[in-house]
Design a protein around this motif. Structure first.
Motif, short mmCIF file in Angstrom:
data_model
loop_
_atom_site.label_atom_id
_atom_site.label_comp_id
_atom_site.label_asym_id
_atom_site.label_seq_id
_atom_site.Cartn_x
_atom_site.Cartn_y
_atom_site.Cartn_z
N UNK A 1 20.48 8.72 -35.40
CA UNK A 1 20.39 7.03 -35.96
C UNK A 1 18.97 7.19 -36.69
N UNK A 2 18.27 8.30 -36.93
CA UNK A 2 17.06 8.25 -37.69
C UNK A 2 16.90 9.54 -38.36
N UNK A 3 16.45 9.53 -39.56
CA UNK A 3 16.10 10.77 -40.37
C UNK A 3 14.91 11.09 -39.72
N UNK A 4 14.98 12.63 -39.53
CA UNK A 4 13.59 13.30 -39.01
C UNK A 4 12.41 12.85 -39.67
N UNK A 5 12.11 12.75 -40.98
CA UNK A 5 11.30 12.39 -41.91
C UNK A 5 10.62 10.96 -41.18
N UNK A 6 11.60 10.17 -40.92
CA UNK A 6 11.24 8.82 -40.57
C UNK A 6 10.88 8.82 -39.20
N UNK A 7 11.41 9.58 -38.34
CA UNK A 7 10.95 9.85 -36.74
C UNK A 7 9.56 10.32 -36.65
N UNK A 8 9.12 11.26 -37.53
CA UNK A 8 7.93 11.91 -37.41
C UNK A 8 6.68 10.87 -38.13
#
Length: 195
Positions: free
Chosen positions: A58-65
């Motif tokens: 549900x979320x890009x890894x970049x956005x999560x970080x």
């Protein structure tokens, strides 16, 4: 034998500074000696369009970080909160930048996550600081990779930690028997266990 219990907080605070402080207190109340975090800086670790694993659906890894990261000032407050609660601070670093940022705050103990054991620029940077303690997790590494990391970091205060990167890890794959092999193979450092 000096056994220490490290409570893994990682990123389960989900970017909430208040939750982070509460998790420190909870770990202390449960008897932990150390709390361990993860310090991600998205732009130094991943591409904005990089494919993520299935659990990032549900979320890009970049956005999560980006969403779950703290500012340097917040890290300073987290470290001070640990001191106030009399629990030691430890953090996994995933880039030279996160390592240097924590160094600038006076941090002396670092976790080298198993996925970074082959990150030679990071290892080289860490090896220059002889007054720090490094907890190296072996979970995703083979002996050739651990040997190389050991050669780079052996002049530091080093703890090599047996780890099996399965969560939750089945009892028959924990690898407690590997600890003896690690003790025989890496005689000039401490050996620990990470689960």
């Amino acid at each position: 034998m000096n056994i220490k219990t490290i409570a893994e907080i990682g990123s389960v605070h989900d970017g909430s500074f208040g939750n982070c402080l509460k998790l420190i207190e909870l770990a202390k109340n449960c008897g932990a000696d150390v709390v361990k975090f993860q310090y991600h800086i998205a732009e130094y670790e991943t591409l904005t369009h990089a494919e993520g694993p299935s659990y990032f659906n549900d979320e890009k890894r970049f956005d999560y970080f980006e969403r779950t990261s703290f500012t340097l000032n917040q890290w300073k407050k987290i470290i001070n909160h640990c001191k106030k609660k009399k629990i030691k601070f430890l953090c996994s670093v995933f880039s030279i930048e996160s390592f240097k940022n924590l160094l600038s705050l006076g941090v002396k103990s670092f976790k080298l996550p198993s996925g970074e054991v082959t990150n030679l620029p990071l290892l080289d940077e860490m090896s220059k600081k002889k007054n720090i303690k490094i907890f190296l997790s072996t979970g995703m590494s083979n002996y050739k990779e651990i040997d190389k990391a050991y050669k780079i970091l052996k002049n530091n205060k080093l703890v090599i930690m047996q780890c099996t990167s399965l969560y939750p890890c089945p009892n028959d794959k924990v690898g407690i028997n590997v600890i003896k092999k690690l003790k025989n193979k890496y005689k000039f450092c401490e050996i620990g266990f990470s689960d």
